[in-house]
Design an enzyme around this catalytic site. Structure first.
Site, mmCIF file in Angstrom:
data_model
loop_
_atom_site.group_PDB
_atom_site.id
_atom_site.type_symbol
_atom_site.label_atom_id
_atom_site.label_comp_id
_atom_site.label_asym_id
_atom_site.label_seq_id
_atom_site.Cartn_x
_atom_site.Cartn_y
_atom_site.Cartn_z
ATOM 1 N N GLU A 35 -7.375 -3.450 26.178
ATOM 2 C CA GLU A 35 -8.602 -2.682 25.971
ATOM 3 C C GLU A 35 -8.535 -2.037 24.605
ATOM 4 O OE1 GLU A 35 -11.720 0.405 27.949
ATOM 5 O OE2 GLU A 35 -9.821 0.101 28.971
ATOM 6 N N ASN A 41 -16.028 -3.605 36.052
ATOM 7 C CA ASN A 41 -14.681 -3.129 35.756
ATOM 8 C C ASN A 41 -14.133 -2.219 36.841
ATOM 9 O OD1 ASN A 41 -12.321 -2.179 34.289
ATOM 10 N ND2 ASN A 41 -13.504 -0.328 33.924
ATOM 11 N N GLU A 42 -14.682 -1.031 36.954
ATOM 12 C CA GLU A 42 -14.085 -0.010 37.817
ATOM 13 C C GLU A 42 -15.212 0.728 38.543
ATOM 14 O OE1 GLU A 42 -10.158 2.339 36.667
ATOM 15 O OE2 GLU A 42 -11.933 3.424 36.018
ATOM 16 N N CYS A 81 -12.997 0.273 30.381
ATOM 17 C CA CYS A 81 -14.248 1.039 30.336
ATOM 18 C C CYS A 81 -15.176 0.611 29.214
ATOM 19 C CB CYS A 81 -13.930 2.530 30.232
ATOM 20 S SG CYS A 81 -13.169 3.198 31.725
#
Length: 660
Positions: free
Chosen positions: A47, A376-377, A242
């Protein structure tokens, strides 16, 4: 005298029995191979946080090379007559600078670039300067002088490398020249003088080391890319994290903007720019120079399966609570098309629209994409209701692609318990679990996957690291507990198919999140103990799990197991038996390893033990002491099919034997 001798004998016998009782007897069953270990089992998560891309892995040394930062000259200092223009040759990057005669013989026009925390160069190394330029008013030729300078130099000259370029066309054209550094300087400045009397336009001003990873011109910093390859990763997840979501949807990572000619890839705001005001970097942007083509290429060159993650129509839920901040389910068509087009970019024939883009970039052969993550999350009902149309479209068009869903940001709790059944309902192939947790959590999770449903989706432990309680930085004890936890991943390789530590990189002057696997400054890098834990697992993953028990129970750090965690594998390609044992206690532990099921004629030879240990549990490798704690290998002699040894306190060990 006789009674004294008998007493000594009895004492010796009782002492021997006590020692035997204290020995941790581990039995490894070799007769029947267990679950197959996936090639993707241990890998890397990338990331762009902590300046991991621009200013890090991406080898570009110039900040704001196309003058597209919102503050157009951020990173630059100008002098003389420099003006900003906005009708350049690249549609997505229209800005450039015009250098004019300053109007006085003793004045000079030019500009300096500060780079990322300075520009790091090494003595004797070559650096490729390139620029798109033109003569806006025509003419036979104008000159610019390109220099690497030390603005703090106390010597006779600031410049320690210099070359002159002649701009000879009224049309935009790419020019380049090689600068050879005369000294090593971690904080150099790039300086460009107008060296003639006319007018010159400059756009996309770039400086790269000639010696990049694999020699690519738009390449990667060699030491950082080599550190990744040295792990031997099985999977490479990119671009985040993120940043896939963005602070808002306008600034989400858009893969289509990250491919094609590098000069025309637009600037994107980095989601991490705004996240931590206590470590705030207002100049943190993404040039997209390190884009999806480069990620796929790196995956291929490392031998890792590429795992791209795409936005599912949700901006970062930590930063956006209102539904209007997200894409309505009925409006997801363009996002779904992005996923379909990405598969075409990675795997499509050169005659397809996106396959041609890949081929034109220099890679006609497909990248053999097999996995794709959507979201993603994310959490709540918002996520599965958006994931579902993606899955339907992907299953219909590309049933060969394995889809990775998410269990949210936590390792347990309300959202986790809600999302796992939803991933089963939607028939995701893998579920991405994240856990940044303290020591107590890692010590309690040795049996985490022992009772997972074997009929549902497989597990991708996509982001994890031990965050010490009050010690949220890299240190040996955290890495040791990660090693202990990973024995449970390995023992359950039938359900756990991927695992990646996170985050990967951090610039020592630009970090916002720690711990991280690899730290670096402008010239050097250091591999942490957590790095070596990942490397030991990846390089010794074997092909099949072997059952390992102590008192007929898995060794998971449970009560009565003396802080021990263990797993065993067989490598049928190398004919090796490999046992990993973590002693998380502060006492030396007697350990015996017995390999049952071998034939009498089977000989275990070439015994080796690789250990990671440190007397100082808070210590780690640093840029000043990069090899303070590294794996140490010693030969081991085994007696038949059993090894009796001692494992030091707070030690991770890998025992290896060749079966002949």
């Amino acid at each position: 005298m006789r009674r004294y001798t008998e007493l000594l004998a009895a004492l010796a016998l009782s002492t021997g029995m006590a020692l035997h009782a204290q020995t941790n007897e581990m039995v490894i069953q070799t007769k029947k191979l267990g679950a197959e270990i996936q090639p993707t089992m241990y890998g890397l998560f990338f990331e762009d946080i902590n300046y991991a891309a621009d200013g890090g892995l991406y080898a570009e040394l110039v900040k704001n090379r196309s003058f597209e930062f919102p503050q157009r000259l951020m990173g630059w200092k100008t002098y003389g007559k420099v003006t900003l223009q906005d009708d350049g040759p690249f549609e997505r990057n229209p800005h450039y600078v015009r250098l004019d005669n300053p109007g006085h013989a003793h004045k000079h026009t030019g500009l300096d670039n500060e780079g990322f925390f300075g520009i790091g160069v090494k003595q004797g190394e070559e650096y490729r300067f390139s620029v798109w330029a033109r003569l806006p008013h025509g003419g036979t030729g104008e000159k610019i002088r390109v220099e690497l300078v030390d603005t703090k130099s106390m010597g006779e000259h600031q410049a320690f490398a210099s070359q002159t370029l002649t701009i000879d066309s009224k049309d935009w054209k790419k020019y380049q020249v090689i600068l050879k550094a005369g000294v090593t300087n971690p904080k150099a400045t790039l300086r460009i003088f107008l060296a003639s009397q006319g007018t010159v336009d400059l756009e996309h001003i770039s400086l790269f080391p000639v010696d990049t990873w694999k020699g690519h011109e738009n390449g990667l910093r060699k030491d950082l890319a080599q550190a990744l390859a040295d792990i031997h990763p099985g999977v490479f997840r990119f671009p985040g994290g993120c940043i896939v979501e963005g602070t808002d949807l306008e600034t989400r990572y858009d893969w289509k903007k990250s491919v094609g000619p590098v000069e025309n890839r637009p600037l994107n705001e980095n989601r991490w720019q705004y996240t931590f005001t206590h470590r705030f970097y207002p100049d943190y942007y993404q040039s997209y120079g390190l884009g999806f083509y480069e990620y796929f290429l790196l995956s291929e060159e490392m031998g890792a399966a590429p795992l791209p993650i795409l936005n599912c129509g949700l901006a970062c839920q930590y930063q956006n609570n209102e539904e209007k901040a997200h894409v309505a389910v009925c409006d997801l068509d363009s996002y779904i098309q992005d996923a379909l087009d990405l598969i075409e970019f990675a795997n499509g024939d050169v005659n397809t629209t996106w396959g041609k883009v890949r081929a034109d970039m220099g890679h006609p052969a497909p990248f053999n994409l097999k996995y794709l993550g959507i979201g993603n999350e994310q959490w709540g009902k918002e996520y599965p209701e958006r994931l579902e149309p993606f899955i339907k479209a992907l299953r219909k068009a590309h049933p060969e692609i394995m889809i990775v869903g998410s269990s949210g940001p936590n390792s347990e709790g309300k959202e986790f318990d809600y999302l796992w059944p939803e991933m089963k309902r939607l028939k995701a192939d893998l579920v991405d679990e994240h856990f940044y947790r303290p020591e107590s959590w890692f010590l309690s999770q040795g049996a985490r996957y022992d009772n997972y449903d074997r009929k549902g989706p497989k597990v991708f432990a996509g982001e994890y690291a031990c965050h010490g309680k009050g010690k949220k930085w890299n240190h040996f004890h955290a890495a040791l507990l990660e090693a202990a936890f990973m024995t449970g991943l390995e023992r359950n390789a039938d359900i756990v198919h991927m695992a990646t530590y996170a985050p990967l990189f951090a610039h020592v002057e630009g970090w916002q999140w720690r711990p991280d696997m690899i730290w670096f400054d402008n010239l050097n890098s250091v591999r942490t103990v957590s790095y070596y834990v990942q490397q030991l697992y990846a390089q010794n993953k074997g092909t099949n799990v072997l059952p390992l028990t102590m008192n007929k129970k898995p060794v998971t750090g449970a009560e009565g197991q003396n802080g021990l965690f263990a797993s065993a594998v067989y490598d049928k390609d190398k004919n090796e038996l490999i046992v990993k044992v973590a002693n998380t206690s502060d006492k030396t532990q007697p350990v015996s390893l017995t390999f049952e099921g071998l034939k009498k004629q089977d000989v275990l030879s070439e015994g080796r033990c690789i250990t990671l240990s440190s007397l100082d549990q808070d210590k780690d490798n640093t840029l000043e002491q990069p090899f303070a704690i590294t794996p140490q290998e010693t030969p081991v002699t085994i007696n038949g099919h059993a090894l009796t040894t001692e494992l030091g306190p707070n030690t991770f060990a890998v025992y290896k034997f060749t079966k002949k």
